[in-house]
Every structure is written in structure tokens, then in C-alpha cells.
Design an enzyme around this catalytic site. Structure first.
Site, short mmCIF file in Angstrom:
data_model
loop_
_atom_site.label_atom_id
_atom_site.label_comp_id
_atom_site.label_asym_id
_atom_site.label_seq_id
_atom_site.Cartn_x
_atom_site.Cartn_y
_atom_site.Cartn_z
N PRO A 1 63.75 47.64 18.91
CG PRO A 1 61.85 46.19 19.25
CD PRO A 1 63.08 46.95 19.88
CD GLU A 2 66.42 51.24 14.64
OE1 GLU A 2 66.57 52.10 13.72
OE2 GLU A 2 67.51 50.58 14.81
#
Length: 276
Positions: free
Chosen positions: A2-3
Site C-alpha cells: 500500500p502506498e
């Protein structure tokens, strides 16, 4: 992994459910994912205290407790930070369960068990080196065009790898770097110091755009990513580059190429992103 858009979506989706709730108990189902302090001290620092604020920095989720302790979570490849209501079952692969005073639970789940979690006093935050050394984030006041030009100047290597370095720009990962390079028309194999002033201006705007679009779409879901209440993102439906190797470019129709840059899968258009 996840960014920034995914972590911001998680933070926003969790906040209405767990902010202001007291943690009444903590179940450690896999204590080795606690990196500081000891599992026993971890529980004693958190149990009986109230979640006063939810923050995010780069790819880190931070739950501030009223006693000054920060619960810091890095999800890595497959971690999830999720809310389960009083009548909902626990999530699969639950590793640490925080019981709340309304009967609900906040759960740290992780399929591959690569995520990390900390319970830190303010004077200990610097011990999390990755967090302490983060650069400015897209969409922030500190992420200015002048800043981007300054960090690009004199840098060799590949710009794809450079943009993944969290100490220069926090929150960008493989998905959004491919996207911003495509929209800016910059080949991922170019060196940072080859970017012209005009290209830097466009790149700065594109970085902000892809992050804002990703947040507005609730993040990008291919496999593991879910928001704080189990929802999927939709940004995967709007990608120009990432995951589209071998498919026609959405701008010019040229077949997108997939290569490795710094060991990371990278997709670009050989026509729209010519190597100068």
C-alpha cells in the site's frame, strides 16, 4: 505494498469508527511483528488508553493515544488495518486484535507477516529510521517545485529508482511512480539530473495528480489491499501504465513495454516516454 493513497484511505475510513474509543484489551496472536517495545510493554502502554487522533506519514499509519503513546503501523506487502464491528467476525490472518470499549475491534491482519507495529513514546519515534527520514509528501506545502528541482539536481542512477526513495519523496511506490512518469512523458531509465526545468514542472504536477486521483478513487486494489472497513479501491480501473505491459498505450496505441528497473517491474510507453 500500500502506498500513500491507500494509507490515507485507510486512515479516513477508520477515523469515524475508532477515534475516541478506549482500548480495553489487546490480543497478541503473532507478537514477533511487534518491533518495539517488548510484547509485554507494548500491551501495558496501550491497554486502557483512548485513541485520540489518527495520522498518516508517508506509508505509515499512526494512532495517537491520549497518554502520548503512538501506535505506528507499517503494512508492508500484505498488511491490513481494519475495523470490525461488535457483531462481525475477526478478519482472516489477524495478528494483533485491539478490543474497544464499544465491543468492536481494531485489527492488524497480515497474510505474509511482513508488516511491523510499534508503540512509541515521542522521544522514541526517531528509532523508526524509515519514519524519521521521510522526505516531503506529495500535496504538502513542503513538496514544492523548487524542492523537486533541488533533489533531482546532480543525481545519477535511474529516475524510477530515485522516485521510490522515501527520503526524497514520501509515499510513492511502484504503482504511482509508473503513473507519474507516464503522465509526465519521462522514460524510467533516464537519470534524475537529465530532467529539464520544464519537465520537472510537469513531473511535479503529475506526482500531485496521481496521488490525488488515487485518494479520490479509494486506492488501488489488485490483491490484498482493503480500506479500514474492508472496501476495495477502484483506481486500478484508471491506470495508464502500471500492470499494463503488453497492452496498447491509452494515449497513442503503442504496445506498452515491461522492464526491470532496480529490480522492480516497470511499465512504460516507448513512444510517449522516449529515452533521450
Amino acid at each position: 505494498m500500500p502506498e500513500m493513497p491507500e494509507l490515507e484511505t485507510i486512515r479516513r475510513s477508520l477515523e469515524p469508527h475508532i477515534k475516541g474509543r478506549k482500548i480495553t484489551d489487546v490480543e497478541l496472536l503473532l507478537s514477533r511483528q511487534i518491533k518495539h517495545p517488548s510484547p509485554e510493554e507494548f500491551v501495558s502502554r496501550i491497554k486502557g488508553h483512548t485513541i485520540s487522533e489518527l495520522q498518516r506519514r508517508g506509508k505509515y499509519l499512526i494512532l495517537r493515544l491520549e497518554n502520548g503513546i503512538s501506535l505506528v503501523i507499517h503494512l508492508r506487502m500484505s498488511g491490513q488495518a481494519c475495523y470490525c464491528g461488535p457483531n462481525e467476525p475477526d478478519r482472516k490472518h489477524s495478528r494483533i486484535i485491539f478490543h474497544l470499549d464499544d465491543g468492536a475491534r481494531f485489527i492488524f491482519a497480515d497474510t505474509r507477516t511482513l508488516g511491523t507495529i510499534y508503540a512509541m513514546r515521542d522521544d522514541e519515534i526517531s528509532l523508526i529510521r524509515g519514519l524519521a527520514e521521510l522526505g516531503p509528501e506529495p500535496l504538502s506545502e513542503d513538496f514544492t517545485l523548487d524542492y523537486l528541482k533541488s533533489v533531482l539536481s546532480g543525481k545519477k542512477g535511474k529516475i524510477k529508482s530515485f522516485l521510490l526513495m522515501q527520503n526524497y519523496i514520501a509515499g510513492l511506490g511502484n504503482i504511482y511512480v509508473d503513473e507519474c512518469l507516464f503522465l509526465a512523458g519521462i522514460n524510467p531509465l533516464r537519470t534524475p539530473d537529465s530532467v529539464t526545468s520544464a519537465e520537472a514542472k510537469k513531473l511535479h504536477a503529475c506526482i500531485n495528480k496521481v496521488i490525488e486521483d488515487g485518494i479520490n478513487d479509494g486506492g488501488t486494489t489488485f490483491r490484498d489491499y482493503r480500506d479500514g472497513v474492508g472496501g476495495k479501491g477502484s483506481h486500478q480501473n484508471n491506470l495508464y501504465a502500471y500492470g499494463r505491459g503488453g497492452q496498447p498505450c491509452r494515449k497513442c496505441g503503442t504496445i506498452m513495454e515491461k522492464i526491470k528497473v532496480g529490480g522492480r517491474g516497470t511499465v512504460y510507453c516507448p513512444k510517449c516516454q522516449k529515452l533521450k
